[in-house]
Design an enzyme around this catalytic site. Sequence first.
Site, mmCIF file in Angstrom:
data_model
loop_
_atom_site.group_PDB
_atom_site.id
_atom_site.type_symbol
_atom_site.label_atom_id
_atom_site.label_comp_id
_atom_site.label_asym_id
_atom_site.label_seq_id
_atom_site.Cartn_x
_atom_site.Cartn_y
_atom_site.Cartn_z
ATOM 1 N N ARG B 118 38.086 62.739 17.338
ATOM 2 C CA ARG B 118 39.361 62.956 16.945
ATOM 3 C C ARG B 118 40.598 62.975 17.600
ATOM 4 N NH1 ARG B 118 35.955 67.887 18.046
ATOM 5 N NH2 ARG B 118 35.016 68.139 15.790
ATOM 6 N N LYS B 140 51.707 55.516 9.654
ATOM 7 C CA LYS B 140 50.408 55.798 8.619
ATOM 8 C C LYS B 140 49.309 54.640 9.171
ATOM 9 C CE LYS B 140 53.717 56.738 4.829
ATOM 10 N NZ LYS B 140 54.363 55.623 3.277
ATOM 11 N N GLU B 182 59.254 42.986 2.205
ATOM 12 C CA GLU B 182 60.187 44.088 3.167
ATOM 13 C C GLU B 182 61.054 43.968 4.254
ATOM 14 O OE1 GLU B 182 58.186 46.680 2.833
ATOM 15 O OE2 GLU B 182 56.236 46.034 2.020
ATOM 16 N N LYS B 224 63.378 50.671 10.076
ATOM 17 C CA LYS B 224 62.095 51.891 9.785
ATOM 18 C C LYS B 224 61.847 52.228 11.009
ATOM 19 C CE LYS B 224 57.567 52.119 8.336
ATOM 20 N NZ LYS B 224 56.654 51.378 7.786
ATOM 21 N N GLU B 234 57.260 61.884 6.265
ATOM 22 C CA GLU B 234 57.383 61.732 4.430
ATOM 23 C C GLU B 234 57.139 62.314 3.839
ATOM 24 O OE1 GLU B 234 54.470 59.515 2.649
ATOM 25 O OE2 GLU B 234 56.263 57.206 2.264
ATOM 26 N N ARG B 238 62.189 59.499 4.307
ATOM 27 C CA ARG B 238 61.324 58.590 4.690
ATOM 28 C C ARG B 238 60.946 57.414 3.218
ATOM 29 N NH1 ARG B 238 56.512 58.473 8.695
ATOM 30 N NH2 ARG B 238 55.223 56.492 7.737
ATOM 31 N N ASN B 242 59.768 53.006 0.160
ATOM 32 C CA ASN B 242 58.763 53.262 -1.124
ATOM 33 C C ASN B 242 59.865 51.787 -1.509
ATOM 34 O OD1 ASN B 242 56.238 54.032 0.358
ATOM 35 N ND2 ASN B 242 56.972 55.753 0.047
ATOM 36 N N HIS B 245 57.573 50.335 -4.354
ATOM 37 C CA HIS B 245 55.944 50.383 -4.086
ATOM 38 C C HIS B 245 55.939 51.283 -5.663
ATOM 39 C CE1 HIS B 245 57.079 48.993 -0.242
ATOM 40 N NE2 HIS B 245 55.759 48.794 0.141
ATOM 41 N N HIS B 249 52.676 49.076 -6.386
ATOM 42 C CA HIS B 249 51.026 50.323 -6.363
ATOM 43 C C HIS B 249 50.439 50.216 -7.620
ATOM 44 C CE1 HIS B 249 51.513 52.477 -2.595
ATOM 45 N NE2 HIS B 249 51.213 51.312 -1.995
ATOM 46 N N HIS B 262 50.618 42.521 -1.359
ATOM 47 C CA HIS B 262 51.758 43.935 -1.347
ATOM 48 C C HIS B 262 52.502 43.766 -1.412
ATOM 49 C CE1 HIS B 262 52.770 47.547 -0.323
ATOM 50 N NE2 HIS B 262 52.515 47.219 0.815
#
Lengths: 367, 367
Positions: B118, B140, B182, B224, B234, B238, B242, B245, B249, B262
């Site tokens: 955990r 992330k 990026e 960032k 997010e 935030r 993206n 993106h 994606h 990517h």
Amino acid sequence: MQTLQVDLGERSYPIHIGERLIDRAELLADRIRGRQVAIVTNETVAPLYLDRLTQTLSGYAVTPVILPDGEEHKNWQTLQLIFDALLGARHDRNTTVIALGGGVIGDMAGYAAASYQRGVDFIQMPTTLLSQVDSSVGGKTGINHPLGKNMIGAFYQPRAVIIDTTTLATLPPRELSAGLAEVIKYGLICDEPFLGWLERNIDRIRALDSAALTESIHRSCAAKAKVVNADERESGVRAILNLGHTFGHAIETHMGYGVWLHGEAVSAGTVMALEMSCQLGWISPPERDRAIRLLRRAALPVVPPAQMKPQEFLKHMAVDKKVLDGRLRLVLLRQIGEAVVTGDFPYDVLEATLSADYGAMTEHLGA
Amino acid sequence: MQTLQVDLGERSYPIHIGERLIDRAELLADRIRGRQVAIVTNETVAPLYLDRLTQTLSGYAVTPVILPDGEEHKNWQTLQLIFDALLGARHDRNTTVIALGGGVIGDMAGYAAASYQRGVDFIQMPTTLLSQVDSSVGGKTGINHPLGKNMIGAFYQPRAVIIDTTTLATLPPRELSAGLAEVIKYGLICDEPFLGWLERNIDRIRALDSAALTESIHRSCAAKAKVVNADERESGVRAILNLGHTFGHAIETHMGYGVWLHGEAVSAGTVMALEMSCQLGWISPPERDRAIRLLRRAALPVVPPAQMKPQEFLKHMAVDKKVLDGRLRLVLLRQIGEAVVTGDFPYDVLEATLSADYGAMTEHLGA
């Protein structure tokens, strides 16, 4: 209905306890943000309560996820079924995952909610006494790994816990007893008056008297919430909740998941922690026997498996999460109602505890 | 060496950027609590840097975990190899997981650290430009699911990010370009002066000039970190990170993971977001073309795959994480250096964006 607020800042949530709460739409509506809901349950609980809960949620797009029943399914393969269902029905980040079932369902649904799109809302509706007083409070979620129980998971708080005490009517008596092991534990670690209350009311609880059930669940959750509030991420005092669990996990692992119920292993493990506390001179033999007598009245095992020798315990305890830098730490009782976490004990006392004759110790303590 | 502090209360951490930081034992020692360390890397990076990092960590019990290389391995089966190694070597709750590699390694090692018992400590040592400016900042972590990228994961902050710019010498030029997508993005969404700096220095960066690399990484991470500081989970602003993106994606998913890098998909997706911002009258065609020209100078694709028709984009975008209650939201530019997240656009503008002739639009913008 009784309500207890677990105070964790912006992640605070209510625990509602009472009869027929499965039918109370407003309790759910208060805590659901979006229009999508997934109900995660299992093959045993679904025929009993899934239709009723779906009816209560008639205003939502409901995706039922029915998993196989049993601790042996608490693994990645089963968890994957939840993700498949959520993605298959295109659940977005505003979805709510509801766990309807016992601790295994709560742990898996909670970990799925923690992980799906990096975290979506989660509501617990525990249907076993064990999960009502233990797994549904404290934010622990996760799955097992072949090399250890609960080794993969997350700390993740629910938006609400809704405990319908009438679901205990369909619980096998053996599982009710397993839940009582945790209830009794709260008395032992931090609430001696509650232990006295349990000695007076254990028979009413076992007969499913509604008021007695609600009171015992409420006091158990309050005890756990108090400890968790003080230490959400289990860095210190929270570990006292694991009374009997280090010995108990060794029993569960050695016997194979699901052979002993978790609460049964905790009961025998608690007796070992009582014996060790006794050998250290912290509690007296009559105090130890008082606790063992209550566990027996709850129809719980108080003797570890005959085939488990000290070396088996030691082997399994070495991968326990409470091992810090190779040093074993145990939860023991300073006195009845006051637990401590300590690594400061002579090794020979541990060995004597593992070698004690629990059969002889407990046989005169009539259930 | 330059150091940037990411301010997240008790989970704050430093980002160190400079030459040969892999050899700097004191940077690691400052952020490692226990005596156990697992280095998670892959078959490509291990022969280049694993021995050196192991030598730097000579005072610790080090478990190397070498995973297969590639986005197609960013799944549960590979993640399981990390858990197997941690449990096999009996790593306890005080262990530290170090990610040595690109974004896939960082995402998987981070999610493993978030989930193991955990949550255990985690340090990022990103070795690609993309992961240095993107995946290593913001917390992330996660893995892919057959039905969608990054659908399973956690928000989990590292204890430190250590960026050794000399690792970029072994990076294929195509991947350096992918990282620049990026870097350029940060200029577009929130830092117009940085965009101007990039226009003046893009050739030095591509030639791996050390000062230019450090400066561009520092300014990217600072941009960032500023956005992440304002919105860790997010829920709002935030999402401007993206840019490109959502379209990107869709390209990655449609083409199959790993066919387009990517950053390449983000580059083409950014061009689509620029075009849509242009069609909405928010930026001018010369502003759009200025950004496209810089992407081309970074040797990045600026045209989506010829075989992707509007309906392919729409299909893949429907399961995007930025879909809220079925409403598609996109990151667009109000002006160069200012992005917004909005669902407030005419559907026909989206359709026109998906149908635009990007080949004709970009062919005169010489690289």
